[in-house]
Design an enzyme around this catalytic site. Structure first.
Site, mmCIF file in Angstrom:
data_model
loop_
_atom_site.group_PDB
_atom_site.id
_atom_site.type_symbol
_atom_site.label_atom_id
_atom_site.label_comp_id
_atom_site.label_asym_id
_atom_site.label_seq_id
_atom_site.Cartn_x
_atom_site.Cartn_y
_atom_site.Cartn_z
ATOM 1 N N CYS A 101 0.502 -1.320 0.009
ATOM 2 C CA CYS A 101 0.213 0.166 0.142
ATOM 3 C C CYS A 101 0.993 1.232 -0.099
ATOM 4 O O CYS A 101 1.381 1.507 -0.941
ATOM 5 C CB CYS A 101 -0.855 0.025 0.966
ATOM 6 S SG CYS A 101 -2.325 1.033 0.724
ATOM 7 N N HIS A 138 -3.590 -4.965 0.488
ATOM 8 C CA HIS A 138 -2.800 -5.579 1.751
ATOM 9 C C HIS A 138 -2.874 -7.152 1.710
ATOM 10 O O HIS A 138 -3.532 -7.472 2.606
ATOM 11 C CB HIS A 138 -3.335 -5.181 3.014
ATOM 12 C CG HIS A 138 -3.186 -3.390 3.343
ATOM 13 N ND1 HIS A 138 -2.105 -3.163 3.862
ATOM 14 C CD2 HIS A 138 -3.918 -2.517 3.079
ATOM 15 C CE1 HIS A 138 -2.247 -1.589 3.845
ATOM 16 N NE2 HIS A 138 -3.278 -1.041 3.578
ATOM 17 N N GLU A 195 -1.299 -9.019 3.154
ATOM 18 C CA GLU A 195 -0.997 -9.699 4.533
ATOM 19 C C GLU A 195 -2.191 -9.976 5.406
ATOM 20 O O GLU A 195 -2.297 -10.537 6.292
ATOM 21 C CB GLU A 195 -0.002 -8.694 5.260
ATOM 22 C CG GLU A 195 -0.752 -7.481 5.712
ATOM 23 C CD GLU A 195 -0.711 -6.063 4.738
ATOM 24 O OE1 GLU A 195 -0.368 -6.516 3.552
ATOM 25 O OE2 GLU A 195 -0.747 -5.076 5.123
HETATM 26 N N1 GLN Z 1 -1.752 6.783 3.109
HETATM 27 C C1 GLN Z 1 -2.028 6.097 1.885
HETATM 28 C C2 GLN Z 1 -3.183 6.059 1.335
HETATM 29 O O1 GLN Z 1 -4.307 6.554 2.076
HETATM 30 C C3 GLN Z 1 -1.577 4.550 2.249
HETATM 31 C C4 GLN Z 1 -2.571 3.836 3.262
HETATM 32 C C5 GLN Z 1 -1.955 2.632 3.441
HETATM 33 O O2 GLN Z 1 -1.018 2.268 3.398
HETATM 34 N N2 GLN Z 1 -3.001 1.723 4.123
HETATM 35 O O3 GLN Z 1 -3.702 5.862 0.235
#
Ligand code: GLN
Length: 537
Positions: free
Chosen positions: A382, A508, A510
């Site tokens: 992400c 994600h 994970e």
């Molecule tokens: N801050 C980033 C976004 O909002 C990544 C978010 C995250 O890593 N879950 O897109």
């Protein structure tokens, strides 16, 4: 068969590992072939944990259905291997807002609305509905916090009442400290904790004892004598090498047989093949052939629970590849000073996990550049994918001023930006791109395709910002692969380096990894870290 219930209550203090006990009970029931799911009660008045700081509360876990729930759900899923739904997370915030909404609607017209019976009945009917609608044999309820907290008191009262109507087995998780000076296990705190539960009208059927050393015979006898439960119901829960041993450890003590008997279930249904498979995987964790060193570069590294799913996914991938993954936690703000990159020297792989806010961002970007230029395996999750794109744009495409608009609003090159649909969003809870999203892998020669071995995959998301497609051509021309998009082809889901091993994903993965089904990109990452380390030798 009407559903039955197990209620896990912690006494003395929180943080003893109720989640592990609950997950182990779920695993045991699963091994006996019964359909069981957890419910977690959290007393806080937040509606869910979407707005909580991972530094204080640990990771926010996301389910397919977009719910943002307590990290214990991660643990349940990793043991049970099943996805879950948001209704299994009951919070003080959800209950109170529901009751007040009902009151405003006039549902209780004429009555004075009270904790007993209105709140307690609401809790009981929710649990009954979950068990019925999901056709469960057993619902395992974990009560957050410790007995004696004000926040969970009404919920515990509801549990007492639940037992008046249904078959309920109560499990008390408690703590038995060893006093250094005398080297003796002291049972008095656990006795008092047990008594606190009895004062609430609940008589636990089991007492699970967290200890550092295995529970001694004397301590067990004492606890049995003072709490009215037989000795074999006092269960040892001493430190083990890995939490995945916990169900096995409980079964060695016969906890499974007594539990199944108490629930009036058939004790002959233990699936031995499944149990052996679990044992085999645990064996791979305890005693692997290879080892790699991986740095997790983040900003919440002081509270490891903030990245618990990443840590566990590495463990799962390690078990699948016969590899011990040694994790080094690196505070990203330290790496803003380039001299500090020496912290990454002995590392075979680098992970930049998810995150929000500006602190430590440049340190993460430095670590990604280090990995790319020094042929270390890289996995960006992400935020880690967004920064991988920024790093590539700056240093490989020479786009000066490349950034995400999350950190520099008017960045010259807005590689990562806010979609127009997100621009007007002011409300914080539940408004990100959340939950399960299907993704199409369009490049069969990619490392991503090699990892998943299929065209369409499905991973969970939790973010607002996206890759800006205006830069697709230029990054591709400069050697960055963009092998996967959302099904409509509009949003970038994966990027990867052509050279070495580097995968970044907007998702994600994970959040779906379990010991039995490890996340494919983590497996590829651990494999690549080992392969690249061998190349360097
Ligand atoms: N801050 C980033 C976004 O909002 C990544 C978010 C995250 O890593 N879950 O897109």
């Amino acid at each position: 068969m009407p559903a039955k219930f197990v209620v896990v209550l912690g006494s003395l203090m929180s943080g003893l590992g109720k989640g592990i006990v609950t997950s182990s009970i779920l695993k045991i029931l699963d091994l006996y072939g019964y359909s069981a799911l957890p419910v977690k009660f959290d007393g806080y008045l937040n509606y869910d944990c979407g707005t909580m700081n991972p530094y204080r509360h640990g990771e926010v876990f996301v389910l397919d259905d977009k719910s943002e729930v307590d990290m214990d759900f991660g643990m349940y899923q990793r043991f049970l291997g099943k996805g879950m739904t948001g209704d299994l997370s009951i919070t003080g915030g959800k209950l109170f807002s529901h009751i007040i909404n009902k009151e405003r609607r006039g549902d209780y017209l004429g009555e004075d609305v009270q904790i007993i019976p209105h709140m307690t009945n609401e809790i009981i009917s929710r649990l009954e509905n979950i068990a019925k609608s999901k056709k469960l044999d057993v619902l395992v309820i974990e009560v957050g916090g410790a007995v004696g907290d004000i926040e969970n008191s009404y919920f515990i009262e509801a549990m007492r009442q639940l037992a008046l109507k249904h078959k309920v087995v109560f499990v008390n998780l408690t703590y038995v400290p060893t006093l250094d000076v005398v080297g003796e296990q002291k049972t008095k705190p656990a006795q008092l904790g047990f008594r606190t539960i009895m004062q609430l009208g609940i008589m636990p059927d089991f007492m699970v004892c967290r200890t550092t050393e295995p529970l001694g015979e004397k301590a067990r006898e004492k606890l049995s004598l003072f709490t009215n439960i037989t000795k074999e119901r006092v269960i040892d829960d001493s430190d083990s090498f890995t939490i995945y041993q916990a169900p096995l450890h409980f079964m060695e003590q016969g906890f499974d047989k007594l539990l199944v008997k108490d629930l009036e279930l058939n004790g002959d249904r233990l699936n031995k093949a499944k149990l052996n498979e679990w044992k085999r995987m645990v064996g791979k964790i305890v005693n692997p052939k290879y080892s790699v060193n991986v740095a997790i570069v983040g900003k919440y590294t002081k509270l490891r629970d903030s990245y618990i799913s990443v840590k566990e996914s590495l463990l799962h991938a390690g078990a699948a590849t016969d590899t011990r993954v040694n994790i080094k936690w690196v505070e990203s703000s330290d790496l803003e000073n380039k001299d500090e990159l020496k912290q990454l020297k002995g590392m075979d792989g680098v992970i930049v996990p998810g995150g929000f806010g500006k602190r430590g961002i440049e340190g993460m970007i430095n670590s990604i550049r280090y990995a790319r230029e020094n042929r270390r395996a890289y996995l960006g999750l992400c935020l880690g994918m967004q920064l991988m794109a920024v790093e590539y744009a700056r240093n490989a495409c020479h786009l000066e001023g490349a950034n995400s608009t999350e950190f520099v609003k008017d960045a010259r090159e807005k590689i990562i930006y806010l979609l127009p649909s997100q621009k007007g969003v002011r409300k914080k809870g539940g408004t990100m791109r959340l939950g399960a999203w299907k993704c199409r892998i369009v490049d069969k020669n990619s490392a991503v395709y090699k990892a998943y071995k299929k065209n369409v995959i499905d991973e969970r998301h939790r973010h607002r910002y996206e890759f800006n497609n205006k830069y697709l051509d230029i990054v591709r021309k400069n050697g960055l692969k963009v092998p996967a998009f959302t099904m409509d082809g509009k949003l970038v889901e994966f990027i990867e380096w052509t050279d070495g091993f580097g995968i970044g994903t907007q998702a994600h993965p994970e959040l779906k990894s379990t010991l039995e089904t490890p996340a494919p990109v983590f497996v590829s990452f651990v494999d690549a870290a080992r392969r690249l380390a061998q190349e360097r030798m």
